[in-house]
Motif scaffolding. Structure first.
Motif, short mmCIF file in Angstrom:
data_model
loop_
_atom_site.label_atom_id
_atom_site.label_comp_id
_atom_site.label_asym_id
_atom_site.label_seq_id
_atom_site.Cartn_x
_atom_site.Cartn_y
_atom_site.Cartn_z
N PHE A 102 31.32 60.12 54.11
CA PHE A 102 32.35 59.24 53.90
C PHE A 102 33.14 59.29 52.48
O PHE A 102 32.34 59.68 51.68
CB PHE A 102 31.37 57.81 53.79
CG PHE A 102 32.23 56.71 53.44
CD1 PHE A 102 33.52 56.24 54.19
CD2 PHE A 102 31.84 56.01 52.22
CE1 PHE A 102 34.03 55.06 53.68
CE2 PHE A 102 32.83 54.84 51.96
CZ PHE A 102 33.68 54.40 52.47
N ALA A 103 34.09 59.02 52.69
CA ALA A 103 35.10 59.27 51.23
C ALA A 103 34.89 60.75 50.78
O ALA A 103 34.91 60.99 49.41
CB ALA A 103 34.69 58.17 50.03
N GLY A 104 34.33 61.58 51.45
CA GLY A 104 34.36 63.10 51.27
C GLY A 104 33.21 63.37 50.48
O GLY A 104 32.79 64.53 50.21
N ARG A 105 32.31 62.38 50.36
CA ARG A 105 31.03 62.84 49.31
C ARG A 105 29.84 61.86 49.45
O ARG A 105 28.67 62.03 48.91
CB ARG A 105 31.60 62.63 47.84
CG ARG A 105 32.14 61.34 47.33
CD ARG A 105 32.66 61.32 46.04
NE ARG A 105 33.40 60.20 45.74
CZ ARG A 105 34.80 59.79 46.07
NH1 ARG A 105 35.49 60.53 46.94
NH2 ARG A 105 35.16 58.50 45.57
N TYR A 106 29.76 60.97 50.37
CA TYR A 106 28.66 60.11 50.65
C TYR A 106 28.11 60.08 51.84
O TYR A 106 28.95 60.10 52.77
CB TYR A 106 29.17 58.63 50.33
CG TYR A 106 29.49 58.30 48.88
CD1 TYR A 106 28.81 58.66 47.73
CD2 TYR A 106 30.74 57.89 48.58
CE1 TYR A 106 29.19 58.67 46.52
CE2 TYR A 106 31.26 57.63 47.22
CZ TYR A 106 30.56 58.15 46.15
OH TYR A 106 30.97 57.87 44.89
N THR A 107 26.83 59.86 52.25
CA THR A 107 26.34 59.68 53.68
C THR A 107 26.42 58.31 53.82
O THR A 107 25.91 57.37 53.09
CB THR A 107 24.74 60.37 53.33
OG1 THR A 107 24.85 61.71 53.30
CG2 THR A 107 24.17 59.96 54.82
N LEU A 108 26.77 57.98 55.17
CA LEU A 108 27.04 56.58 55.24
C LEU A 108 26.09 56.15 56.36
O LEU A 108 26.30 56.79 57.47
CB LEU A 108 28.27 55.87 55.32
CG LEU A 108 28.55 54.60 55.83
CD1 LEU A 108 29.89 54.17 55.37
CD2 LEU A 108 28.61 54.44 57.49
N THR A 109 25.11 55.10 56.29
CA THR A 109 24.44 54.62 57.55
C THR A 109 24.21 53.27 57.74
O THR A 109 24.83 52.50 56.69
CB THR A 109 22.93 55.16 57.61
OG1 THR A 109 22.40 54.29 56.39
CG2 THR A 109 22.81 56.58 57.48
N THR A 110 24.06 52.74 58.99
CA THR A 110 24.30 51.37 59.11
C THR A 110 22.90 50.70 59.65
O THR A 110 22.24 51.47 60.21
CB THR A 110 25.32 51.02 60.03
OG1 THR A 110 25.19 51.49 61.22
CG2 THR A 110 26.75 51.37 59.51
N THR A 111 22.76 49.42 59.39
CA THR A 111 21.51 48.87 60.15
C THR A 111 21.94 47.19 60.30
O THR A 111 22.68 46.65 59.39
CB THR A 111 20.23 49.06 59.40
OG1 THR A 111 19.10 48.42 60.14
CG2 THR A 111 20.28 48.53 58.10
#
Length: 466
Positions: A102-111
């Protein structure tokens, strides 16, 4: 921020070898660094900590935070001004981007969690490197030389059993590993017979399913249908009655281990041979507290826990009310691990059992684990909260809470379509699906259970939850 993974691995070994004092010293230094960073780079924390003295590094002085408060202030919470909640939601609503940065540099997870608020969590490069280092520490504590030899002789194949269609932590991890010949991901949403056939063909030496799926696979092995020879089975996400862990180990002829973690801190802890979860206390703080967020005595169950993730700087997690009840071990664990040890009291999984269609003869009923159902709906854009209630052997009642501005009728159409497709794939097309008029209901503890079976267990006192 440049991260040396080799340095983190060396430090992880050194901290554990140094025992409780070495881990506590690192914890204090990292807390001081994180508080200073949050006050400087996060407008939310700058305001929250405005009354604290400079250099405050006593975690007990910090105000508690909640998911709902932090998500409401998302743009001020994150320390990267280029990141916004609108961007993160758009990314999270696109299943085609699962596993992408995400945004080229972050790991994004949801819950969605159990408190009724959707969470979107980011992990920066440093937090990702710490997660890898803590995983190495975990595996080193779990695997003997004989286990490693078993894994290598069997081809070092790892099977992940994970949901599809959403940015869940396990799904993102599986997507990142996709393409490696010795790692394969299998969907929890498919019929159990198909999953068994695929695992038989892949022959993993490391098996990583949800806990409830692990229990179902153990039953398949006992029935003579599952023919795999793993050295290690690592269970996650749910708790099981205590005897189930030994049953799974016996059925699969493997070492069974668990971990207790969350999107907010993927490296929080790992289980030991004594059945306790040892915190990676050099990188995380977990405070068992009562309803007023005051410390509880070790050996007494907590009302909730406050979590501090010392590794993640893009989205600081400081004294975050995680909502889990734990029991902290009051003495040293016989396993020899110096990390504080807890047992989690509040995430037990309840299986749903359905009779087969009339005329199916003496075939066994169909059993579904709750997380495949829950993750199926968590991936629906615009759905703030849901609850699946089995009101009769062949009836599911679905309670929905649409997000602000969402079309409730269109949302129901998506939910109904997904549920009918999943049930049909399991031979349960005869199960009725009802649209509830009432919203999801909280239990006596103020939590939302995503899936409620027709008959709860008679006793939950024997549940230990990884």
């Amino acid at each position: 921020m440049k991260v040396s993974k080799l340095r983190l691995l060396a430090d992880a070994r050194s901290a554990k070898a140094g025992g409780e004092q070495a881990m506590a010293a690192r914890q204090r230094a990292r807390l001081t660094e994180l508080v200073a960073w949050a006050r400087t780079h996060s407008p939310y924390y700058r305001h929250l900590y405005r009354g604290l003295p400079a250099g405050a590094n006593d975690v007990a002085l910090l105000p508690a935070t909640t998911k709902s408060e932090l998500m409401a202030a998302f743009d001020d919470w994150v320390t990267d001004p280029a990141v916004t909640l609108a961007q993160a939601r758009a990314f999270a609503d696109d299943p085609a981007r699962v596993g992408e940065p995400f945004a080229g540099r972050y790991t994004l997870t949801t819950t969605s969690g159990t408190t009724g608020t959707h969470g979107i969590f980011l992990q920066d490069a440093r937090a990702g490197a710490v997660t890898s280092a803590m995983m190495a520490r975990m595996l080193a504590s779990w695997l003997s030389i004989r286990d490693v030899a078993h894994i290598m002789r069997g081809g070092a194949r790892m099977a992940l059993v994970a949901p599809v269609g959403g940015h869940f932590a396990s799904t993102v991890a599986a997507a990142r590993l996709r393409g490696r010949s010795r790692v394969a991901a299998f969907s929890v949403h498919q019929p159990l017979d198909d999953l068994v056939a695929e695992l038989n063909a892949f022959r993993p030496t490391v098996l990583a399913p949800y806990a409830s799926i692990g229990a179902l696979l153990a039953s398949e092995a006992e029935a003579g249908r599952l023919h795999i020879n793993p050295a290690l089975v690592t269970l996650s996400a749910e708790g099981l009655p205590t005897p189930e862990y030994a049953r799974i180990a016996t059925a699969l002829r493997a070492k069974v281990r668990t971990s207790y973690a969350c999107n907010e801190c993927p490296f929080l802890s790992y289980g030991c041979s004594e059945g306790w979860m040892h915190l990676n206390a050099d990188w995380a703080i977990l405070e068992p507290v009562d309803e007023q967020h005051q410390p509880v005595t070790p050996g007494e169950p907590s009302h909730t826990v406050l979590l501090t993730n010392l590794a993640n700087h893009v989205q600081p997690i400081l004294r975050y009310d995680l909502g889990d009840a734990v029991l902290a071990r009051p003495d040293a664990c016989p396993c020899g691990n110096p990390g504080p040890a807890v047992r989690v009291q509040g995430r037990a999984a309840d299986l749903l059992t359905f009779p087969r269609r009339a005329g199916a003869g003496e075939e066994a009923p169909v059993v579904l684990a709750p997380l495949p159902l829950a993750t199926l709906l968590e991936a629906v854009p615009g759905l703030e909260l849901f609850q699946i209630v089995q009101t009769a052997p062949t009836t599911l009642r679905i309670r929905l809470l649409p997000a602000s501005g969402a079309d409730s009728d269109a949302l129901w159409h998506q939910v109904e379509t997904r549920m009918r497709d999943l049930l049909a794939r399991h031979g349960l097309g005869h199960v009725a699906i009802e649209r509830a008029s009432e919203p999801p209901q909280q239990n006596a503890g103020g939590k939302y259970r995503a899936v409620i079976p027709a008959a709860a267990p008679t006793s939950r006192s024997a549940v230990d939850t990884p």
